[in-house]
Structure formats: structure tokens, C-alpha cells
Design a protein around this motif. Structure first.
Motif, mmCIF file in Angstrom:
data_model
loop_
_atom_site.group_PDB
_atom_site.id
_atom_site.type_symbol
_atom_site.label_atom_id
_atom_site.label_comp_id
_atom_site.label_asym_id
_atom_site.label_seq_id
_atom_site.Cartn_x
_atom_site.Cartn_y
_atom_site.Cartn_z
ATOM 1 N N ALA A 1 0.525 -0.739 0.204
ATOM 2 C CA ALA A 1 0.389 0.099 -0.078
ATOM 3 C C ALA A 1 0.754 1.402 0.020
ATOM 4 N N GLY A 2 0.733 2.216 -1.361
ATOM 5 C CA GLY A 2 1.097 3.596 -1.365
ATOM 6 C C GLY A 2 2.970 3.812 -2.328
ATOM 7 N N GLU A 3 2.991 2.262 -1.700
ATOM 8 C CA GLU A 3 4.488 2.377 -2.935
ATOM 9 C C GLU A 3 4.021 2.098 -4.084
ATOM 10 N N VAL A 4 5.361 2.409 -4.875
ATOM 11 C CA VAL A 4 6.044 2.063 -6.364
ATOM 12 C C VAL A 4 6.494 0.774 -6.011
ATOM 13 N N THR A 5 5.433 -0.662 -6.938
ATOM 14 C CA THR A 5 6.600 -1.496 -7.562
ATOM 15 C C THR A 5 6.440 -2.272 -8.644
ATOM 16 N N ALA A 6 8.031 -1.615 -8.974
ATOM 17 C CA ALA A 6 8.314 -2.652 -10.739
ATOM 18 C C ALA A 6 8.558 -3.652 -11.063
ATOM 19 N N LEU A 7 7.766 -4.187 -11.823
ATOM 20 C CA LEU A 7 8.430 -5.538 -12.612
ATOM 21 C C LEU A 7 9.113 -5.355 -13.440
ATOM 22 N N ALA B 1 11.164 3.426 -8.369
ATOM 23 C CA ALA B 1 10.562 2.600 -7.561
ATOM 24 C C ALA B 1 11.148 2.269 -6.235
ATOM 25 N N ASP B 2 10.326 2.238 -5.091
ATOM 26 C CA ASP B 2 10.057 1.626 -3.848
ATOM 27 C C ASP B 2 10.461 0.107 -3.511
ATOM 28 N N ASN B 3 9.818 -0.699 -4.126
ATOM 29 C CA ASN B 3 10.382 -1.987 -4.818
ATOM 30 C C ASN B 3 10.760 -2.631 -6.277
ATOM 31 N N TYR C 1 12.191 -13.996 -8.938
ATOM 32 C CA TYR C 1 13.721 -14.424 -8.372
ATOM 33 C C TYR C 1 13.864 -13.753 -7.447
ATOM 34 N N ASP C 2 13.416 -12.391 -7.607
ATOM 35 C CA ASP C 2 13.887 -11.545 -5.747
ATOM 36 C C ASP C 2 12.903 -10.058 -6.021
ATOM 37 N N TRP C 3 12.979 -10.040 -4.483
ATOM 38 C CA TRP C 3 11.595 -9.072 -4.208
ATOM 39 C C TRP C 3 12.066 -7.658 -2.808
ATOM 40 N N GLY C 4 12.236 -6.696 -3.309
ATOM 41 C CA GLY C 4 12.451 -5.594 -2.099
ATOM 42 C C GLY C 4 13.056 -4.678 -2.749
ATOM 43 N N PRO C 5 13.416 -3.613 -1.765
ATOM 44 C CA PRO C 5 14.272 -2.336 -2.200
ATOM 45 C C PRO C 5 14.641 -2.563 -3.643
#
Length: 284
Positions: free
Chosen positions: A51-57, A230-232, A242-246
Motif C-alpha cells: 500500500a502506498g508504494e511504487v513496485t516495478a516488475l 521504485a520503492d520495490n 527471482y527476488d523482491w525488495g528495495p
């Protein structure tokens, strides 16, 4: 993939808690395929847009980024698993109700060539009106804001058939911005755009996130841009996460080698996020 507390930068760069109205999108135990495939093309136990973040794939072509995004947007039904918007399964929401909460800009966009940019952007207001209701002052204000944010005011009266590919893309972006949703999903929105307009679009996304607390999921080819804006990051390879995070945790030389098949060095001390210096392609 563990959940993380949702925080983001305010205008002064300080980390702040998001408003309680920010929405979260979660996919659980997903197996996603197509009628032409014998096996799922994407499988993941859990994928989270906080919530409230930018997540890039991010990931190479064919890694499943767009397929996963379409599934999260309820545009493609998974073979197994579920997608939840603030805890509620999205397939139980009516199409108009979902459109008031979630906006999607896909790669496949077609409009009648004779429609003007302004008319196209007004289509983004359809979830907020009844079938016989006329345009309101609120609709006009939302359209004006979207056109201004997307930087297409000079194209307002232009017909879509007379626009370049990049101009059309900006018009479509304005339309989805006019929808004014809590969640915004964008599938490669910088396609066809030159570098100036790429950065403008990403800046608009960031502005919406910070000022309106919009939760964003965005597919990007340029991992350097993704790391900056992006934040994530969700890094995908062969249909799996493969991975997820900052970005400063995810963007490593090992990831670039394993996921993108590129030999590169990473400067993690850059003030604008991890800076990637590619050296050569890794032979298959």
C-alpha cells in the motif's frame, strides 16, 4: 515473499507513513497459463504490491511480467490461486466497482482515429458516472488534471490518428490518470517515448504516489530507471519471482548475471539509487 511495512518519501525526502486509504494488492498461490500452453507460464506463491508504494516488475522478455500484471488487474484468470485487493478477492468485484479502485494501462490500446485526446481522457471517468449521467464539474477537473500531468495540453483537441506513437502513449496515460484510482497498474508505459518523456512519465507516477498515495505496479524494461523511481523491485526469470525488495538490496551483480545475462558492475552508493554499468552480454 514477506510483506513489508509501507512507507514512502514525502516532498522533503523524509520517510513517512502512508495514509490509511492506501490500497494493497496481493496475489497468492498463482499458477497462470494460456490455452496454448501445457504448463503455467507464471507461478508464484505470493506477490505483493504494498500500500502506498511504487513496485516495478523487471526481467527479460518472456519472463512473465505482463502476464502477472494482467492477472493482478483481473484481465487474465489464473489456473489456480487468487488475487486480493485490500483483502477482498477481486473476481467478486463488479467491473465498474473494480474500475473505480484500479486503473490499468496495457500494451494493447486501440481507439477510433477520429476521437480527440480530450474525448479519450474523458473515457477514464466512466466508472464514476451512471449510464445516463452527464459530465460533472468533478469530471472536468479530473480530466484537466490528468491532461496537465501527462503533459498533453497542447494535444487536447488533436485527433488520435494524427499523433505519433509517443504522443498516443501519453494520451492513454492521461486517460488512466483521469480514472483517479487507488491502485494504478502500468504495463511498459514508457514504450515509444524518448528519454525526456520517459522520465516525465516516471516523474508523474512518483508524484501521484506521493501526493495522492496511489499504489503503483509498473512493468519496466530499464532496470536502471526502475531502481531510481521504485520503492520495490520484483525481478522475474522464466515465469518465477527471482527476488523482491528495495532496489539497493535487489540490484546486484549476481542478479544482473542470473536474470538479465549481463556482466555489469553496480554502484550502490549513488544518491539516485543503484547505478548499473553494463560491460558485456553473458553467452548462453
Amino acid at each position: 515473499m514477506p510483506g513489508k511495512q509501507s512507507v514512502h518519501d514525502d516532498a522533503d525526502g523524509e520517510r513517512t507513513e502512508p495514509a490509511e486509504t492506501a490500497s494493497e494488492l496481493v496475489g497468492e498461490d498463482l499458477a497462470i497459463g494460456y490455452p496454448t500452453t501445457d504448463e503455467p507460464v507464471v507461478e508464484c506463491e505470493r506477490v505483493l504490491l504494498p500500500a502506498g508504494e511504487v513496485t516495478a516488475l523487471v526481467g527479460p522478455n518472456g519472463s512473465g511480467k505482463s502476464t502477472l500484471l494482467k492477472t493482478l488487474a483481473n484481465q487474465h484468470e489464473p489456473e489456480t490461486g487468487r488475487v486480493r485487493l485490500d483483502g477482498e478477492r477481486i473476481h467478486r468485484l463488479g467491473s465498474k466497482e473494480l474500475a473505480r479502485q484500479m486503473g490499468l494501462l496495457s500494451q494493447e490500446n486501440e481507439s477510433p482515429g477520429s476521437i480527440t485526446v480530450e474525448d479519450l481522457v474523458y473515457h477514464g471517468r466512466y466508472p464514476h458516472r451512471g449510464f445516463f449521467e452527464s459530465v460533472t464539474d468533478e469530471d472536468r477537473a479530473a480530466v484537466d488534471r490528468a491532461i496537465d500531468l501527462a503533459g498533453v495540453d497542447d494535444l487536447r483537441d488533436s485527433e488520435m490518428r494524427n499523433l505519433s506513437g509517443g504522443q498516443k502513449q501519453l494520451a492513454w496515460i492521461a486517460m488512466v490518470l483521469a480514472q483517479e484510482t487507488d491502485i494504478l497498474l502500468l504495463d511498459e508505459p514508457t514504450t515509444f517515448l524518448d528519454l525526456h518523456h520517459q522520465l516525465r512519465v516516471l516523474s508523474v507516477v512518483r508524484t501521484l504516489n506521493r501526493e495522492a498515495d496511489v499504489t503503483v505496479g509498473i512493468v519496466l524494461h530499464d532496470i536502471g530507471q526502475a531502481a531510481r523511481f521504485a520503492d520495490n523491485l520484483i525481478a522475474m526469470r522464466d515465469g518465477s519471482l527471482y527476488d523482491w525488495g528495495p532496489p539497493d538490496e535487489v540490484v546486484t551483480e549476481q542478479l544482473l548475471a542470473d536474470v538479465f545475462r549481463v556482466d555489469a558492475s553496480v554502484d550502490s552508493e549513488s544518491p539516485t539509487g543503484p547505478h548499473i554499468a553494463p560491460h558485456s552480454a553473458i553467452e548462453e
